[in-house]
Design a protein around this motif. Sequence first.
Motif, PDB file in Angstrom:
ATOM      1  N   ASP A  86       0.843  -1.191   0.000  1.00 38.78           N
ATOM      2  CA  ASP A  86       0.000   0.000   0.000  1.00 38.78           C
ATOM      3  C   ASP A  86       0.881   1.244   0.000  1.00 38.78           C
ATOM      4  OD1 ASP A  86       0.934   0.316   2.617  1.00 38.78           O
ATOM      5  OD2 ASP A  86      -0.850  -0.579   3.514  1.00 38.78           O
ATOM      6  N   GLY A  87       0.280   2.397   0.193  1.00 34.95           N
ATOM      7  CA  GLY A  87       1.022   3.649   0.124  1.00 34.95           C
ATOM      8  C   GLY A  87       1.597   4.102   1.444  1.00 34.95           C
ATOM      9  N   ASN A  88       1.454   3.282   2.481  1.00 35.87           N
ATOM     10  CA  ASN A  88       1.955   3.650   3.801  1.00 35.87           C
ATOM     11  C   ASN A  88       3.358   3.077   4.001  1.00 35.87           C
ATOM     12  OD1 ASN A  88       2.497   3.885   6.590  1.00 35.87           O
ATOM     13  ND2 ASN A  88       0.315   3.836   7.085  1.00 35.87           N
ATOM     14  N   GLY A  89       4.325   3.936   4.232  1.00 32.78           N
ATOM     15  CA  GLY A  89       5.703   3.482   4.375  1.00 32.78           C
ATOM     16  C   GLY A  89       6.122   3.187   5.800  1.00 32.78           C
ATOM     17  N   ASP A  90       5.156   3.071   6.717  1.00 29.99           N
ATOM     18  CA  ASP A  90       5.469   2.832   8.121  1.00 29.99           C
ATOM     19  C   ASP A  90       5.310   1.344   8.440  1.00 29.99           C
ATOM     20  OD1 ASP A  90       5.802   2.802  10.824  1.00 29.99           O
ATOM     21  OD2 ASP A  90       4.286   4.326  11.277  1.00 29.99           O
ATOM     22  N   LEU A  91       6.403   0.625   8.523  1.00 33.44           N
ATOM     23  CA  LEU A  91       6.357  -0.810   8.825  1.00 33.44           C
ATOM     24  C   LEU A  91       5.828  -1.056  10.230  1.00 33.44           C
ATOM     25  CD1 LEU A  91       6.957  -3.749   8.137  1.00 33.44           C
ATOM     26  CD2 LEU A  91       9.322  -3.372   8.868  1.00 33.44           C
ATOM     27  N   ARG A  92       6.178  -0.195  11.153  1.00 34.12           N
ATOM     28  CA  ARG A  92       5.728  -0.371  12.541  1.00 34.12           C
ATOM     29  C   ARG A  92       4.204  -0.312  12.624  1.00 34.12           C
ATOM     30  NH1 ARG A  92       7.519   3.374  17.727  1.00 34.12           N
ATOM     31  NH2 ARG A  92       6.868   1.902  19.359  1.00 34.12           N
ATOM     32  N   TYR A  93       3.606   0.567  11.851  1.00 30.33           N
ATOM     33  CA  TYR A  93       2.140   0.673  11.844  1.00 30.33           C
ATOM     34  C   TYR A  93       1.507  -0.574  11.224  1.00 30.33           C
ATOM     35  CZ  TYR A  93      -2.497   2.105  10.275  1.00 30.33           C
ATOM     36  OH  TYR A  93      -3.840   2.152  10.027  1.00 30.33           O
ATOM     37  N   ALA A  94       2.120  -1.080  10.162  1.00 31.34           N
ATOM     38  CA  ALA A  94       1.528  -2.192   9.409  1.00 31.34           C
ATOM     39  C   ALA A  94       1.744  -3.545  10.075  1.00 31.34           C
ATOM     40  CB  ALA A  94       2.115  -2.219   7.999  1.00 31.34           C
ATOM     41  N   PHE A  95       2.775  -3.698  10.892  1.00 31.74           N
ATOM     42  CA  PHE A  95       3.164  -5.017  11.374  1.00 31.74           C
ATOM     43  C   PHE A  95       2.044  -5.761  12.113  1.00 31.74           C
ATOM     44  CE2 PHE A  95       5.534  -8.272  13.654  1.00 31.74           C
ATOM     45  CZ  PHE A  95       6.416  -8.704  12.672  1.00 31.74           C
ATOM     46  N   PRO A  96       1.325  -5.143  13.055  1.00 33.26           N
ATOM     47  CA  PRO A  96       0.255  -5.895  13.724  1.00 33.26           C
ATOM     48  C   PRO A  96      -0.840  -6.364  12.766  1.00 33.26           C
ATOM     49  CG  PRO A  96       0.231  -3.582  14.375  1.00 33.26           C
ATOM     50  CD  PRO A  96       1.504  -3.800  13.638  1.00 33.26           C
ATOM     51  N   TYR A  97      -1.076  -5.625  11.670  1.00 31.79           N
ATOM     52  CA  TYR A  97      -2.063  -6.065  10.673  1.00 31.79           C
ATOM     53  C   TYR A  97      -1.527  -7.263   9.890  1.00 31.79           C
ATOM     54  CZ  TYR A  97      -4.417  -1.710  11.781  1.00 31.79           C
ATOM     55  OH  TYR A  97      -5.049  -0.692  12.455  1.00 31.79           O
ATOM     56  N   LEU A  98      -0.221  -7.262   9.622  1.00 28.70           N
ATOM     57  CA  LEU A  98       0.403  -8.418   8.986  1.00 28.70           C
ATOM     58  C   LEU A  98       0.244  -9.660   9.863  1.00 28.70           C
ATOM     59  CD1 LEU A  98       3.782  -7.065   7.508  1.00 28.70           C
ATOM     60  CD2 LEU A  98       2.029  -8.310   6.238  1.00 28.70           C
ATOM     61  N   VAL A  99       0.541  -9.496  11.150  1.00 26.40           N
ATOM     62  CA  VAL A  99       0.465 -10.628  12.080  1.00 26.40           C
ATOM     63  C   VAL A  99      -0.970 -11.130  12.194  1.00 26.40           C
ATOM     64  CG1 VAL A  99       0.810 -11.337  14.475  1.00 26.40           C
ATOM     65  CG2 VAL A  99       2.506  -9.898  13.350  1.00 26.40           C
ATOM     66  N   LYS A 100      -1.922 -10.201  12.305  1.00 22.80           N
ATOM     67  CA  LYS A 100      -3.331 -10.615  12.392  1.00 22.80           C
ATOM     68  C   LYS A 100      -3.760 -11.322  11.098  1.00 22.80           C
ATOM     69  CE  LYS A 100      -7.608 -11.110  13.457  1.00 22.80           C
ATOM     70  NZ  LYS A 100      -8.565  -9.997  13.635  1.00 22.80           N
ATOM     71  N   GLY A 101      -3.284 -10.823   9.953  1.00 23.89           N
ATOM     72  CA  GLY A 101      -3.663 -11.423   8.684  1.00 23.89           C
ATOM     73  C   GLY A 101      -3.210 -12.864   8.531  1.00 23.89           C
ATOM     74  N   ILE A 102      -2.010 -13.170   9.025  1.00 26.02           N
ATOM     75  CA  ILE A 102      -1.481 -14.529   8.859  1.00 26.02           C
ATOM     76  C   ILE A 102      -1.905 -15.466   9.980  1.00 26.02           C
ATOM     77  CG2 ILE A 102       0.565 -13.614   7.670  1.00 26.02           C
ATOM     78  CD1 ILE A 102       2.170 -14.294  10.199  1.00 26.02           C
ATOM     79  N   SER A 103      -2.449 -14.906  11.054  1.00 30.97           N
ATOM     80  CA  SER A 103      -2.671 -15.693  12.275  1.00 30.97           C
ATOM     81  C   SER A 103      -3.541 -16.927  12.067  1.00 30.97           C
ATOM     82  CB  SER A 103      -3.281 -14.805  13.366  1.00 30.97           C
ATOM     83  OG  SER A 103      -4.553 -14.300  12.956  1.00 30.97           O
TER      84      SER A 103
END
Length: 238
Positions: free
Chosen positions: A184-201
């Motif tokens: 996406d257009g958001n360059g903040d990995l720290r912001y995105a990381f919990p969504y990544l973890v929730k997505g794969i959970s």
Amino acid sequence: MKQNKTKLSKFLYFIFFIMLFTFNGCVSYRHSVNVSSYSTNENIGRKYFLQVSEKKLKDKTITLQVQEFEKYIDIVLAQRGYIKVDNIKNADQYIVFDYDISAPQTRTYSYEEPVYDTVLRPYTRYKKIDGVYYPYTHWEREYEVVGYRTRVGTRTFYSKNIYINSFNRTKTKNIWQISGNITDGNGDLRYAFPYLVKGISGYIGTNSRQIINVIVPDDDLEVQMMKKGEISTSAVAK
């Protein structure tokens, strides 16, 4: 009469766009996570020792970042019955995680933009003369779309990834692995990381057999609680 209809039509269009804007403002942004997982489906126990990749482990400048990201992984593993241990000798699984974010990727796209201008429009009016109504043409300028032109725009995207691999305690056999990606257009990995973890959970320790797209709302309750640290993990086994 026709003039009144035109004004009414413009007013209705205005109300429509206000409602559309209000509706869009109430819709939560959604994170699209692409998930791919593999598993041998072997039942070797759920006690795990977690560690970041060797390269990141050696980088002392990101220690706090690693600890924060590890916390999110611990949370979803605990929710799925895994028990964390602080010594690999007591573990059934040795789990390694890694993550990255790409350099900015610029993409171009074209779109049609409306062109507005004033246009003279004839309207029939009536004038009363000696008790008789006579029609006449009244010209008014209307501001409206007179055509379209092609524009070229650019957007910047970032690809954010998470990788988790589980091995047996002796690190000689891969038990399961999973990866997740958000672009996406958001360059903040720290912001995105919990969504990544929730997505794969939901696919940890399973074989997805294909790439699965998981949608995680921006206001997802579990993610918000994870960020606040309000979801407790299982106690670390000794």
